[in-house]
Design an enzyme around this catalytic site. Structure first.
Site, PDB file in Angstrom:
ATOM      1  N   SER A 178       4.066  -5.457  -4.977  1.00 35.56           N
ATOM      2  CA  SER A 178       2.905  -5.204  -4.190  1.00 35.56           C
ATOM      3  C   SER A 178       2.584  -3.727  -4.379  1.00 35.56           C
ATOM      4  O   SER A 178       2.336  -2.936  -3.162  1.00 35.56           O
ATOM      5  CB  SER A 178       2.593  -5.687  -2.875  1.00 35.56           C
ATOM      6  OG  SER A 178       2.739  -7.075  -2.952  1.00 35.56           O
ATOM      7  N   ARG A 193       2.175   4.313  -8.900  1.00 39.94           N
ATOM      8  CA  ARG A 193       2.804   5.077  -7.973  1.00 39.94           C
ATOM      9  C   ARG A 193       3.320   4.096  -6.902  1.00 39.94           C
ATOM     10  O   ARG A 193       2.767   3.037  -6.536  1.00 39.94           O
ATOM     11  CB  ARG A 193       1.738   6.141  -7.410  1.00 39.94           C
ATOM     12  CG  ARG A 193       0.808   5.535  -6.460  1.00 39.94           C
ATOM     13  CD  ARG A 193      -0.290   6.471  -5.998  1.00 39.94           C
ATOM     14  NE  ARG A 193      -1.583   5.602  -5.506  1.00 39.94           N
ATOM     15  CZ  ARG A 193      -2.540   5.506  -6.296  1.00 39.94           C
ATOM     16  NH1 ARG A 193      -2.502   5.612  -7.494  1.00 39.94           N
ATOM     17  NH2 ARG A 193      -3.636   4.838  -5.821  1.00 39.94           N
ATOM     18  N   ASP A 231       0.448  -9.020  -3.934  1.00 36.81           N
ATOM     19  CA  ASP A 231       0.507  -9.910  -2.898  1.00 36.81           C
ATOM     20  C   ASP A 231      -1.119 -10.422  -2.631  1.00 36.81           C
ATOM     21  O   ASP A 231      -1.302 -11.428  -2.088  1.00 36.81           O
ATOM     22  CB  ASP A 231       1.134  -9.511  -1.665  1.00 36.81           C
ATOM     23  CG  ASP A 231       0.601  -8.041  -1.133  1.00 36.81           C
ATOM     24  OD1 ASP A 231      -0.162  -7.407  -1.869  1.00 36.81           O
ATOM     25  OD2 ASP A 231       1.162  -7.775   0.031  1.00 36.81           O
TER      26      ASP A 231
END
Length: 498
Positions: A178, A193, A231
């Site tokens: 996630s 990132r 997620d």
């Protein structure tokens, strides 16, 4: 009345030890505490800083909607609107055994999901704690740890009993990762990132699915990485599997994000791939980045600016820093520290404990808001137990009111994000369900009610057509359903290259 001698200082004893001194006046009346009146004056100032008017919210929604459209039309935008390669909704007929691995902000979770069709499933799961060191350690080591936990889980769930895995059984795996990734296909993902406090080096800009496959090979596990998912995308699919009115999924927890199902013809940046224009694909918005760098649209206070400047990613994730559970306690703490510096709070008490960044957990705000006692005993407990500070009733009432302001602003900003997707997809008239998950949504008192109140403030009475509900487990069950959908799609030869 004797002059007050309050203050604090320290002396070094002959033994070399430092002794802290706190001087108070002898009269209880003169305890250096803020009175009800001064606290009410301060509260008014913070009310004006943290309150969002309906008009301001509608302006944010407009800017947000434009930002979503920009992310769909061009790659590498602030809100990246990532195509997930999850095509359409589940049929509800998906069946079989699937593994799901979820690398969350605090835990690693491994699940064995048996899909039974008809919106039903069984799940067996184990959680493994992630240390702060692991989150900052080398990326490949992090994936080796994931593979190690998966190995332990498979070994302890293999046998002849019902619901157990057969020895050597090859299992499709949905990996819930996630963090913002660009995906050229569903079993690939290049990390844009780290978020949620992760900082593992040698990972950003690399294919994390490839790194994890390398770790699976190292431990020789009978597992096939079928899908790398977010997620939020998993939450969208799992919630729709159980409640087909679900059109949007949102996460309000350590991080924040949203996913929804978009028409391929409205995703110009993938038009060159030749996917049928009437097909649908789930989009992972990564909306925590909204208004990053430029800071043009969101109502940032100086406390938000400090949170941003001292974070591990200054300038980035601007929306997330105003609404996610990772930061709300810190925003509250910075206000308290300002009042300590101004000599309003805790004079003559040692405040070093509360001056440590991130020591004030967002869970404390939840507890303060839900304190049912007249004397606000829960708040006494928090300040004495965790910070060794004495408080007056006037101060405690102020703390609770401040917690409400910070929590309410977060919920109302969250409703702006939901409203932007509803706006973009034209879902207001027919209405829709929004599957919501995450610790803020699930545990913070009144968070859901405040989101609904925000939607009504934005859309008027029609805002009631958009209803949030507790989402199904996206990172476990959703991940398994997506692995099943992907396996079926590839076996049918549909878009096998993605």
């Amino acid at each position: 009345m004797p002059a007050s001698r309050r203050g604090s200082g320290s002396v070094i004893l002959p033994s070399g030890q430092t002794l802290a001194i706190h001087t108070r006046t002898q009269d209880e009346e003169d305890l250096p505490h803020a009175t009800k009146k001064t606290m009410a004056d301060h509260l008014r100032k913070y009310e004006s800083l943290f309150t969002l008017t309906p008009q301001r919210m509608r302006m944010i929604v407009e800017a947000f909607t434009e930002c979503l459209e920009l992310g769909l039309s061009k790659p590498n935008q602030i809100v990246p609107m990532i195509p997930t390669w999850v095509f359409g909704w589940p049929t509800g007929k998906e069946t079989g055994d699937y593994l799901a691995l979820d690398l969350g902000g605090t835990n690693l979770r491994v699940c064995l999901v048996t899909l039974q069709g008809e919106g039903k499933f069984e799940i067996t799961q184990t959680k493994y704690r992630l240390s702060e060191e692991q989150k900052q350690d080398d990326g490949q080591k992090l994936f080796d740890f994931c593979a190690e936990c998966l190995q332990t889980f498979i070994e302890s769930n293999t046998g002849d009993g019902p619901g157990q895995l057969r020895p050597g059984q090859l299992l499709p795996l949905g990996f819930t990762f996630s963090y913002p990734c660009t995906q050229e296909r569903i079993d690939h993902g290049e990390l844009i990132r780290w978020t949620k406090g992760f900082g593992a080096p040698n990972t950003e800009g690399r294919d994390v699915a490839g790194m994890f496959k390398k770790s699976l090979g190292k431990y020789q596990l009978p597992v096939e990485l079928t899908a790398l998912i977010n997620d939020t995308t998993g939450t969208l699919i799992a919630s729709h599997y159980v409640n087909p009115r679900t059109k949007i999924a949102v996460i309000f927890g350590t991080g924040c994000n949203a996913a929804y199902m978009e028409r391929v013809k409205d995703i110009p940046k993938i038009s060159h791939l030749g996917i049928a224009s009437d097909a649908e694909m789930a989009i992972n918005c990564e909306w925590g980045a909204f208004d990053s760098f430029e800071h043009e649209h969101l109502p940032r206070t100086k406390y938000d600016a400090v949170v941003d400047d001292t974070s591990n990613k200054p300038g980035e994730q601007a929306f997330e820093k105003l609404i996610s559970g990772r930061y709300l306690g810190e925003i509250f703490r910075l206000v308290i520290c300002e009042l300590i510096d101004e000599g309003v709070l805790f004079l003559g008490q040692n405040t070093y404990k509360i001056e440590k960044p991130y020591c004030f957990d967002t869970a404390f705000l939840s507890l303060m808001e839900s304190d049912p006692t007249d004397e606000l005993l829960m708040i006494i407990g928090i300040f004495t137990h965790f910070f060794a500070l004495e408080t007056t009733l006037a101060e405690r009432q102020f703390f609770r009111a401040l917690a409400k302001l910070v929590g309410r602003r977060a919920a109302r900003l969250s409703s702006c994000g939901i409203a932007a997707i509803v706006n973009k997809m034209g879902l207001l008239e027919e209405g829709c369900s929004v599957g919501a998950d995450g610790s803020l949504y699930n545990k913070y008192p009144s968070f859901a009610e405040r989101v609904h109140e925000g939607l009504v403030d934005i859309f008027g009475d029609r805002g009631r057509n958009v209803v949030t509900h507790h989402a199904e487990d996206g990172s476990g069950v959703g991940s398994a359903i997506i692995a099943a959908m992907t396996k079926a799609r590839r076996e049918a030869g549909l878009y096998p290259n993605v």
